[in-house]
Design a protein around this motif. Structure first.
Motif, PDB file in Angstrom:
ATOM      1  N   GLY A  22       0.629  -1.137  -0.048  1.00 35.44           N
ATOM      2  CA  GLY A  22       0.006  -0.003   0.117  1.00 35.44           C
ATOM      3  C   GLY A  22       0.882   1.244   0.023  1.00 35.44           C
ATOM      4  O   GLY A  22       2.192   1.209  -0.477  1.00 35.44           O
ATOM      5  N   ALA A  23       0.258   2.388   0.416  1.00 40.56           N
ATOM      6  CA  ALA A  23       0.877   3.753   0.437  1.00 40.56           C
ATOM      7  C   ALA A  23       2.194   3.761   1.256  1.00 40.56           C
ATOM      8  O   ALA A  23       2.181   3.012   2.310  1.00 40.56           O
ATOM      9  CB  ALA A  23      -0.146   4.835   1.059  1.00 40.56           C
ATOM     10  N   GLN A  51       5.335   4.027  16.072  1.00 43.26           N
ATOM     11  CA  GLN A  51       4.514   2.885  15.337  1.00 43.26           C
ATOM     12  C   GLN A  51       4.196   3.245  13.780  1.00 43.26           C
ATOM     13  O   GLN A  51       3.825   4.377  13.610  1.00 43.26           O
ATOM     14  CB  GLN A  51       3.391   2.940  16.393  1.00 43.26           C
ATOM     15  N   ILE A  52       4.490   2.409  13.221  1.00 48.21           N
ATOM     16  CA  ILE A  52       4.078   2.192  11.424  1.00 48.21           C
ATOM     17  C   ILE A  52       3.577   1.015  11.085  1.00 48.21           C
ATOM     18  O   ILE A  52       4.301  -0.270  11.364  1.00 48.21           O
ATOM     19  CB  ILE A  52       5.397   2.875  10.763  1.00 48.21           C
ATOM     20  N   ARG A  53       2.400   1.000  10.838  1.00 50.14           N
ATOM     21  CA  ARG A  53       1.590  -0.216  10.270  1.00 50.14           C
ATOM     22  C   ARG A  53       1.548  -1.164  11.622  1.00 50.14           C
ATOM     23  O   ARG A  53       1.844  -2.446  11.357  1.00 50.14           O
ATOM     24  CB  ARG A  53       2.354  -0.983   9.005  1.00 50.14           C
ATOM     25  N   PHE A  96      12.509  -0.653   2.550  1.00 48.64           N
ATOM     26  CA  PHE A  96      12.335   0.767   2.981  1.00 48.64           C
ATOM     27  C   PHE A  96      13.745   1.424   2.550  1.00 48.64           C
ATOM     28  O   PHE A  96      14.495   0.633   1.975  1.00 48.64           O
ATOM     29  CB  PHE A  96      12.327   0.618   4.443  1.00 48.64           C
ATOM     30  N   GLN A  97      13.585   2.678   2.472  1.00 44.84           N
ATOM     31  CA  GLN A  97      14.794   3.419   2.110  1.00 44.84           C
ATOM     32  C   GLN A  97      15.030   4.588   3.159  1.00 44.84           C
ATOM     33  O   GLN A  97      14.118   5.126   3.701  1.00 44.84           O
ATOM     34  CB  GLN A  97      14.756   3.982   0.806  1.00 44.84           C
ATOM     35  N   PHE A  98      16.408   4.908   3.485  1.00 47.79           N
ATOM     36  CA  PHE A  98      16.705   6.073   4.346  1.00 47.79           C
ATOM     37  C   PHE A  98      16.741   7.299   3.545  1.00 47.79           C
ATOM     38  O   PHE A  98      17.222   7.086   2.324  1.00 47.79           O
ATOM     39  CB  PHE A  98      18.215   5.450   4.871  1.00 47.79           C
ATOM     40  N   LEU A  99      16.362   8.102   4.287  1.00 47.14           N
ATOM     41  CA  LEU A  99      16.222   9.617   3.520  1.00 47.14           C
ATOM     42  C   LEU A  99      16.993  10.588   4.271  1.00 47.14           C
ATOM     43  O   LEU A  99      17.478  10.681   5.499  1.00 47.14           O
ATOM     44  CB  LEU A  99      14.877  10.055   3.501  1.00 47.14           C
ATOM     45  N   GLU A 154      11.532   5.669   5.060  1.00 46.94           N
ATOM     46  CA  GLU A 154      10.401   5.463   4.138  1.00 46.94           C
ATOM     47  C   GLU A 154      10.011   4.095   3.748  1.00 46.94           C
ATOM     48  O   GLU A 154      11.075   3.570   3.133  1.00 46.94           O
ATOM     49  CB  GLU A 154      10.441   6.484   2.880  1.00 46.94           C
ATOM     50  N   PHE A 155       9.045   3.644   4.407  1.00 50.70           N
ATOM     51  CA  PHE A 155       8.526   2.337   4.143  1.00 50.70           C
ATOM     52  C   PHE A 155       7.925   2.085   2.763  1.00 50.70           C
ATOM     53  O   PHE A 155       6.846   2.800   2.423  1.00 50.70           O
ATOM     54  CB  PHE A 155       7.676   1.710   5.488  1.00 50.70           C
TER      55      PHE A 155
END
Length: 316
Positions: A22-23, A51-53, A96-99, A154-155
């Motif tokens: 998803g998003a 907390q994410i997802r 995920f990616q680091f930003l 960012e997941f």
């Protein structure tokens, strides 16, 4: 400060495991007081638990990391799935990616696209160094503006429960700030062998907060070969739901004869989502009970906690 403490509290939503495409969901971490954190040397700094997802995570940052055989310093970032939040028979598959954000142009620079399986026995992403420190500090880069930088993760794919984007700002105090002065509490235990499997010290107050030490005399692993120690913040109305405190903490078991204490240190954030940090394998019971080491003499031992609040955070 080379040893890393782990979170010792908090729960996650243990709903049905499924994979979602998803998003994308993002956590932003603003470091306000970059130079102050840089001056504290080579050590890992933990973000608040977010907390994410439906799962609890935190970031670990080192501003002066080194590669083997390389004298240059690097900014390293790691993603950690908070321990105790994943059942031993479950795997969290995450992409995920680091930003790192270019504040001059309002863009972000993507670093390290990662796919990783998180398990209860392997909770860290295991990433490499993200960016040379000199590159981050270049005025033309836009990464560091007014002594502030913005990092993030960012997941794109993860075991899910519904969640929203989360962001955090970490305010790091100057070294000469009076709030940074460490304070110490000593817990004298008269008979170690009378301790229960989970025992706590008397509540004590340091740096404007109330704390207690938690000890597991036979450890938390199935082997029972280690002693576990944690520092916990007593729940207080002074700790807001969306704020936290960055704490430099050290826990020591005193050597009562030679002064060669067993000491582990960490730089961790205490919040209502993460009230306890420490080490599940602080010392082997064999070494602790060996009288020649001076840790346990005539059933007595002394545990010391040193605390300094060096910053604060705000989650939005």
């Amino acid at each position: 400060m080379g040893n890393s403490c782990v979170t010792g509290s908090g729960r996650s939503n243990q709903g049905q495991c499924q994979v979602s495409n998803g998003a994308q969901t993002t956590f932003k971490w603003t470091i306000d007081g970059f130079s102050s954190l840089l001056d504290k040397g080579n050590a890992w700094t933990c973000s608040s638990v977010f907390q994410i997802r439906g799962l609890n995570w935190y970031l670990r940052l080192n501003l002066r990391d080194k590669k083997s055989g390389d004298k240059e310093e690097y900014v390293s970032l790691k993603l950690v799935l908070a321990q105790r939040h994943v059942r031993s028979d479950k795997v969290v598959e995450a992409s995920f990616q680091f930003l790192i954000y270019d504040q001059s142009y309002g863009k972000h620079h993507e670093e390290h696209q990662v796919s990783h399986n998180f398990q209860s026995t392997s909770t860290t992403s295991g990433t490499s160094c993200m960016i040379p420190l000199t590159t981050l500090k270049e005025k033309s880069s836009g990464f560091l503006v007014n002594n502030c930088c913005i990092l993030g993760v960012e997941f794109t794919r993860v075991v899910v429960a519904e969640g929203k984007d989360v962001s955090e700002t970490l305010f790091v105090q100057k070294i000469n700030n009076i709030c940074c002065d460490p304070q110490v509490y000593s817990w004298n235990i008269d008979d170690f062998f009378l301790l229960k499997n989970l025992s706590i010290s008397p509540v004590f107050e340091l740096c404007g907060h109330k704390w207690f030490i938690t000890i597991h005399p036979s450890g938390q692993d199935k082997s029972g070969n280690y002693l576990s120690l944690y520092l916990s913040m007593k729940v207080s109305d002074t700790l807001h739901e969306n704020s936290g405190n960055l704490v430099e903490l050290s826990i020591s078991i005193k050597d009562q004869e030679t002064g060669k204490h067993r000491k582990l240190s960490g730089r961790c954030q205490f919040s209502k989502n993460s009230l306890s940090w420490g080490w599940p394998k602080f010392i082997s019971l064999e070494d602790f009970k060996d009288s020649s080491n001076g840790f346990l003499l005539k059933k007595k031992c002394c545990i010391e906690a040193q605390i300094a609040v060096i910053g604060s955070s705000k989650i939005e």
